[in-house]
Design an enzyme around this catalytic site. Structure first.
Site, short mmCIF file in Angstrom:
data_model
loop_
_atom_site.label_atom_id
_atom_site.label_comp_id
_atom_site.label_asym_id
_atom_site.label_seq_id
_atom_site.Cartn_x
_atom_site.Cartn_y
_atom_site.Cartn_z
N CYS A 120 -50.96 -12.73 -10.77
CA CYS A 120 -50.49 -11.35 -10.99
C CYS A 120 -50.32 -11.00 -12.46
CB CYS A 120 -49.19 -11.11 -10.23
SG CYS A 120 -49.42 -11.24 -8.45
N HIS A 261 -45.20 -5.35 -13.19
CA HIS A 261 -46.03 -5.74 -12.05
C HIS A 261 -45.33 -5.32 -10.77
CE1 HIS A 261 -48.36 -7.88 -9.18
NE2 HIS A 261 -47.39 -8.73 -8.90
N ASN A 291 -48.65 -4.56 -3.32
CA ASN A 291 -48.95 -5.47 -4.43
C ASN A 291 -50.46 -5.74 -4.44
OD1 ASN A 291 -49.25 -7.58 -6.20
ND2 ASN A 291 -47.61 -8.84 -5.34
O1 UT7 Z 1 -46.87 -10.92 -6.95
C1 UT7 Z 1 -46.54 -12.27 -7.07
C2 UT7 Z 1 -45.10 -12.44 -7.13
N1 UT7 Z 1 -44.54 -12.21 -5.82
C3 UT7 Z 1 -43.32 -11.74 -5.70
O2 UT7 Z 1 -42.70 -11.43 -6.70
C4 UT7 Z 1 -42.73 -11.65 -4.31
C5 UT7 Z 1 -41.29 -12.09 -4.35
N2 UT7 Z 1 -40.64 -12.13 -3.08
C6 UT7 Z 1 -40.32 -11.02 -2.33
O3 UT7 Z 1 -40.70 -9.92 -2.65
C7 UT7 Z 1 -39.41 -11.20 -1.15
O4 UT7 Z 1 -38.87 -12.50 -1.17
C8 UT7 Z 1 -40.09 -10.93 0.24
C9 UT7 Z 1 -40.36 -9.45 0.39
C10 UT7 Z 1 -41.35 -11.74 0.34
C11 UT7 Z 1 -39.12 -11.33 1.34
O5 UT7 Z 1 -37.91 -10.58 1.23
P1 UT7 Z 1 -36.50 -11.31 1.30
O6 UT7 Z 1 -35.47 -10.28 1.19
O7 UT7 Z 1 -36.52 -12.39 0.25
O8 UT7 Z 1 -36.49 -11.89 2.75
P2 UT7 Z 1 -36.36 -13.42 3.21
O9 UT7 Z 1 -37.59 -14.17 2.95
O10 UT7 Z 1 -35.06 -13.97 2.69
O11 UT7 Z 1 -36.19 -13.25 4.77
C12 UT7 Z 1 -35.04 -12.62 5.35
C13 UT7 Z 1 -35.26 -12.52 6.84
C14 UT7 Z 1 -35.76 -13.81 7.47
O12 UT7 Z 1 -35.18 -13.90 8.77
P3 UT7 Z 1 -33.91 -14.83 9.04
O13 UT7 Z 1 -34.35 -16.21 8.65
O14 UT7 Z 1 -32.83 -14.30 8.15
O15 UT7 Z 1 -33.66 -14.65 10.48
C15 UT7 Z 1 -37.24 -13.59 7.62
O16 UT7 Z 1 -37.79 -14.34 8.68
O17 UT7 Z 1 -36.27 -11.54 7.09
C16 UT7 Z 1 -37.28 -12.13 7.93
N3 UT7 Z 1 -38.56 -11.49 7.59
C17 UT7 Z 1 -38.96 -10.34 8.14
N4 UT7 Z 1 -38.41 -9.54 9.06
C18 UT7 Z 1 -39.07 -8.43 9.40
C19 UT7 Z 1 -39.49 -11.92 6.70
N5 UT7 Z 1 -40.51 -11.05 6.67
C20 UT7 Z 1 -40.21 -10.07 7.56
C21 UT7 Z 1 -40.86 -8.90 7.96
N6 UT7 Z 1 -40.26 -8.11 8.86
N7 UT7 Z 1 -42.06 -8.53 7.44
#
Ligand code: UT7
Length: 336
Positions: A120, A261, A291
């Site tokens: 990225c 980004h 993204n």
């Molecule tokens: O471009 C390269 C660099 N990339 C980035 O900078 C991306 C950085 N990361 C992120 O943007 C975020 O971490 C994500 C958007 C990928 C995830 O968001 P988050 O707030 O960090 O969520 P999480 O991974 O902590 O997940 C929270 C909960 C989980 O469920 P439990 O374990 O709490 O029951 C996930 O399974 O949300 C769940 N979850 C979803 N639920 C509904 C994960 N993806 C989804 C989804 N819809 N699409």
């Protein structure tokens, strides 16, 4: 990298973007994986992303219309282009470079061309690299295009990643400026390969070539530990923006736009908060494009071009796989 004084400065003299027609909405995704519009919107800020649906088309098919539009807008003959650098993690094929296909596709018959891979941060790395060619005095017209067909490496059964990414391309033209107040002023680029464990594609490279097994285990798709990447992205982009402003004796009030980004709206808000920028100063296109990896920065510049005026100071910052990150301070070269 502290910029050495040079008589020639590299200025962006045009920008253009291209996204494919098909729009994948949050509601569409909710029919494919266990997710919903509310989760995606509140956790990422993304509403739609554009997807190249033609199975026989690749990243160069996104980049070529972006570059052709740029040439037309800037009234530039393709034969005058000296160099095309394509920042991408999804070249049409491992070899030749997507940049070779793009140069051929736009008729840049006098250009040499190559790809640059820094996930990225690729567009920013390529922009800074391209600026060195201009500043050398030996090159007059260099195109940097950031393009990715992210849909080719995303697992549409993995809700943690498939909601994030979109396809697109954006291109800028760099030309020399004798005015030292215009163009790319200073940059800091960083990287740390320790980050590889948190964001990578396991198979398809030389360590683990694609096979029937890697296909069935889905190792040819992007793997991301979102939480960890999130924390590094906020920390490293904030750190490098503050360092660049200090180095260049700048305050947020001196800067028209921060161009981060576009990975997650919450990341952008945290970076803005930590570095002292207001919401209105932050370019934001993630709601529309998601993204797009190497295309996020030029797509931002393209969308906000009507709001940019000659002399506006902007700071670009990126973070991505590698890890790679950086920031560049530049002064816009054209506009009302
Ligand atoms: O471009 C390269 C660099 N990339 C980035 O900078 C991306 C950085 N990361 C992120 O943007 C975020 O971490 C994500 C958007 C990928 C995830 O968001 P988050 O707030 O960090 O969520 P999480 O991974 O902590 O997940 C929270 C909960 C989980 O469920 P439990 O374990 O709490 O029951 C996930 O399974 O949300 C769940 N979850 C979803 N639920 C509904 C994960 N993806 C989804 C989804 N819809 N699409």
């Amino acid at each position: 990298m502290k910029k050495q004084p040079s008589a020639i400065h590299a200025a962006i003299t045009g920008v253009h973007g291209y996204v494919p027609d098909y729009i994948l909405s949050n509601d569409n995704l909710a029919t494919m994986v266990a997710t919903n519009d509310e989760w995606i919107t509140t956790r990422t800020g993304i509403k739609t992303r554009h997807i190249l649906q033609a199975p026989d088309k690749g990243t160069s098919d996104l980049a070529i219309p972006a570059v052709l539009g740029l040439l037309e807008k800037t009234k530039t003959d393709a034969k005058e282009i000296d160099l095309i650098i394509c920042a991408t993690i999804t070249p049409d094929m491992p070899t030749p470079a997507a940049a070779n296909l793009i140069a051929h596709g736009v008729g840049a018959i006098n250009a040499f061309s190559y790809d640059l891979q820094a996930a990225c941060s690729g567009f920013l790395y390529a922009l800074v690299t391209a600026a060195q060619f201009i500043e050398s005095g030996n090159y007059n017209k260099v195109i940097v295009v950031g393009a990715d067909k992210m849909s080719s490496i995303v697992d549409y059964e993995d809700r943690a990643t498939c909601i994030l990414f979109g396809d697109g391309a954006g291109a800028v033209l760099l030309e020399p400026s004798k005015d030292s107040a215009i163009g790319i002023r200073s940059s800091i680029l960083r990287g740390d390969g320790l980050g590889a464990q948190h964001l990578h594609i396991k198979a398809g490279g030389s360590r683990k070539p694609a096979s029937a097994t890697t296909l069935s285990t889905k190792e040819h798709y992007i793997y991301q530990e979102g939480n960890i990447v999130y924390k590094y992205a906020v920390e490293k982009m904030s750190e490098v923006v503050l360092e660049l402003m200090q180095q260049s004796d700048l305050q947020p009030k001196d800067i028209k736009f921060l161009v981060p980004h576009q990975a997650n709206k919450r990341i952008l808000e945290s970076v803005a908060q930590r570095t002292g920028f207001s919401e209105a100063q932050v370019m934001l296109t993630i709601q529309e494009f998601g993204n797009t990896t190497d295309a996020t920065i030029p797509l931002c510049l393209w969308r906000y071009e009507p709001q940019l005026q000659k002399g506006d100071k902007i700071i670009i910052t990126t973070f991505g796989g590698g890890f790679t990150w950086g920031a560049t301070y530049l002064t816009w070269a054209y506009g009302a």
